[in-house]
Design a protein around this motif. Structure first.
Motif, short mmCIF file in Angstrom:
data_model
loop_
_atom_site.label_atom_id
_atom_site.label_comp_id
_atom_site.label_asym_id
_atom_site.label_seq_id
_atom_site.Cartn_x
_atom_site.Cartn_y
_atom_site.Cartn_z
N ILE A 119 1.67 4.99 -11.32
CA ILE A 119 2.46 5.79 -10.40
C ILE A 119 2.09 5.37 -8.98
O ILE A 119 0.91 5.24 -8.64
CB ILE A 119 2.18 7.30 -10.59
N GLY A 120 3.12 5.16 -8.13
CA GLY A 120 2.88 4.72 -6.76
C GLY A 120 3.17 5.80 -5.74
O GLY A 120 3.94 6.73 -5.99
N PHE A 121 2.56 5.65 -4.56
CA PHE A 121 2.70 6.59 -3.45
C PHE A 121 3.11 5.79 -2.23
O PHE A 121 2.55 4.73 -1.95
CB PHE A 121 1.37 7.30 -3.21
N GLN A 122 4.11 6.29 -1.48
CA GLN A 122 4.67 5.52 -0.37
C GLN A 122 4.26 6.08 0.99
O GLN A 122 4.26 7.28 1.22
CB GLN A 122 6.20 5.51 -0.46
N LEU A 123 3.92 5.14 1.90
CA LEU A 123 3.67 5.47 3.30
C LEU A 123 4.66 4.67 4.14
O LEU A 123 4.68 3.43 4.08
CB LEU A 123 2.25 5.12 3.70
N LEU A 124 5.49 5.37 4.91
CA LEU A 124 6.51 4.75 5.77
C LEU A 124 6.06 4.88 7.21
O LEU A 124 5.71 5.99 7.66
CB LEU A 124 7.85 5.44 5.56
N GLY A 125 6.07 3.78 7.96
CA GLY A 125 5.59 3.81 9.33
C GLY A 125 6.66 3.46 10.34
O GLY A 125 7.77 3.04 9.99
N ASP A 126 6.35 3.64 11.61
CA ASP A 126 7.23 3.22 12.69
C ASP A 126 7.17 1.69 12.80
O ASP A 126 6.31 1.04 12.19
CB ASP A 126 6.80 3.88 14.00
N ALA A 127 8.06 1.11 13.57
CA ALA A 127 8.10 -0.34 13.73
C ALA A 127 6.75 -0.89 14.19
O ALA A 127 6.09 -0.30 15.05
CB ALA A 127 9.19 -0.73 14.72
N TRP A 128 6.31 -1.99 13.58
CA TRP A 128 5.09 -2.72 13.91
C TRP A 128 3.82 -1.92 13.63
O TRP A 128 2.76 -2.22 14.18
CB TRP A 128 5.11 -3.17 15.39
N SER A 129 3.90 -0.92 12.78
CA SER A 129 2.72 -0.08 12.52
C SER A 129 2.00 -0.48 11.22
O SER A 129 1.30 0.35 10.63
CB SER A 129 3.12 1.40 12.44
N SER A 184 -5.97 2.18 2.68
CA SER A 184 -7.36 2.00 2.24
C SER A 184 -8.00 3.33 1.86
O SER A 184 -8.91 3.38 1.04
CB SER A 184 -8.18 1.31 3.33
N VAL A 185 -7.49 4.42 2.45
CA VAL A 185 -7.99 5.75 2.10
C VAL A 185 -7.35 6.22 0.79
O VAL A 185 -8.04 6.68 -0.12
CB VAL A 185 -7.69 6.76 3.23
N VAL A 186 -6.02 6.08 0.69
CA VAL A 186 -5.32 6.49 -0.53
C VAL A 186 -5.86 5.72 -1.74
O VAL A 186 -5.94 6.28 -2.84
CB VAL A 186 -3.80 6.25 -0.38
N GLU A 187 -6.25 4.49 -1.53
CA GLU A 187 -6.77 3.65 -2.61
C GLU A 187 -7.99 4.26 -3.28
O GLU A 187 -8.28 3.96 -4.45
CB GLU A 187 -7.10 2.26 -2.04
N GLU A 232 -0.39 -2.98 -5.08
CA GLU A 232 0.07 -2.53 -3.78
C GLU A 232 1.11 -3.50 -3.24
O GLU A 232 1.05 -4.71 -3.48
CB GLU A 232 -1.12 -2.43 -2.83
N GLY A 233 2.10 -2.96 -2.53
CA GLY A 233 3.15 -3.79 -1.97
C GLY A 233 3.50 -3.35 -0.57
O GLY A 233 3.69 -2.16 -0.31
N PRO A 253 -1.08 2.52 -5.57
CA PRO A 253 -1.22 3.25 -6.85
C PRO A 253 -2.06 4.51 -6.69
O PRO A 253 -3.08 4.50 -6.00
CB PRO A 253 -1.93 2.23 -7.76
N ILE A 254 -1.61 5.60 -7.33
CA ILE A 254 -2.35 6.86 -7.22
C ILE A 254 -2.64 7.50 -8.57
O ILE A 254 -3.21 8.60 -8.63
CB ILE A 254 -1.60 7.89 -6.34
#
Length: 321
Positions: A276-286, A295-298, A21-22, A265-266
């Motif tokens: 294979i990786g899955f990306q989550l993009l958030g708003d600033a400071w999220s 933790s759910v995707v994991e 995870e990164g 990783p998914i």
């Protein structure tokens, strides 16, 4: 835990390719030296589990009075790092009924079919946990990605200008090409890229995260499978702009807009066993929200031991035993 710097995916891409995870944090969230040399670069941890990511994030995210970004933003305006309490919750039983996830489907499918299938499974898994999937559109995305390329190449060229013109300083061939490209860009081109950045920040933050009340925008991490290394790369490196752009297809938005992004990783490729990786993009400071969702995707995929031919113990050379 390892610390990475991400101006164009250099935390998330290797993490995704390595099955870990990164977290590329909000621009300015983690202070580091030479932070003023790039408007795209951010620091963040790479780690094997979301718990390691969370603890590393807390450790690294303390404001530093001598940091360029701390002074630029103002320490009084930097929200203190915190985490949603995961200790009393089982991620496998998290209820995501109040979570809203944006998906730009037209863009989402622009990857390898098997990567798309695994990424779609991840979206359906989150939906099964109660999350609401919101169809979104990001206009002028190609222009946004191109503008990110112009900015980061120009900043790279500026940073490496002195070594480039120093005949006693040897640079890798692909680095020289990148520096030369960066040195050819005009002020008009860079200012045009900044205008597009202003539009993109306003649209994504105001129209999507605020207007649609999104908690994250999700996508595949890479625009293709993990590529094979060509013959001769050890001696000369490789310059393959088309391949790099393909791999980076889902990367630039986080860097160009200064927003946090997490890869988890998914699954694994059927033929090679590579991750294979899955990306989550958030708003600033999220970052706390991304870590909670991570933790759910994991829970989606049980980790596998890497095949011997794809595994290298980075600690072995440093250990005496």
């Amino acid at each position: 835990m390892a610390v990475g710097w991400d101006g164009g995916g250099s935390i998330r891409v290797p993490a995704s390719m390595s099955g870990v995870e990164g977290l590329a944090t909000t621009c300015g969230r983690i202070p580091f030296e030479r932070g003023s040399t790039s408007t795209n670069n951010k620091a963040g941890p790479l780690a094997p589990t979301i718990t390691d990511i969370a603890l590393s994030y807390l450790l690294l995210s303390q404001p530093h009075p001598k940091s360029f970004t701390t002074n630029l933003i103002g320490e009084a305006y930097l929200p203190l790092p915190y985490l949603t309490d995961l200790s009393t919750h089982d991620p496998a039983n998290f209820n995501l009924e109040e979570v809203r996830l944006g998906v730009f489907w037209e863009h989402f499918q622009h990857t390898d079919p098997f990567v798309y299938e695994k990424s779609l499974n991840a979206v359906q898994f989150l939906e099964g946990k109660g999350a609401t999937i919101v169809n979104i559109t990001i206009p002028y995305l190609r222009e946004i990605h191109l503008s990110h390329g112009l900015k980061i190449v120009s900043e790279f060229g500026n940073l490496w200008e002195s070594p480039f013109y120093n005949t006693t300083y040897q640079l890798e061939a692909n680095t020289e090409i990148t520096v030369m490209l960066g040195r050819t860009l005009t002020a008009d081109e860079i200012l045009s890229a900044e205008k597009i950045r202003h539009f993109a920040i306003q649209y994504v933050r105001k129209n999507l995260f605020e207007g649609l009340q999104l908690d994250a925008i999700v996508s595949p991490m890479l625009g293709d499978k993990v590529p094979k290394l060509p013959r001769g790369y050890r001696g000369y490196g490789e310059s393959n702009t088309a391949l790099v752009y393909k791999i980076m297809r889902f990367v630039p938005l986080a860097n160009f807009l200064g927003l946090p992004s997490l890869t988890v990783p998914i699954g694994y490729e059927e033929d090679t066993g590579l991750p294979i990786g899955f990306q989550l993009l958030g708003d600033a400071w999220s970052e706390p929200t991304l870590i909670r969702l991570g933790s759910v995707v994991e829970q989606l995929q049980k980790r596998k031991t890497p095949p011997a031919e794809n595994f290298f113990d980075v600690l072995k050379p440093w250990l005496k035993s």
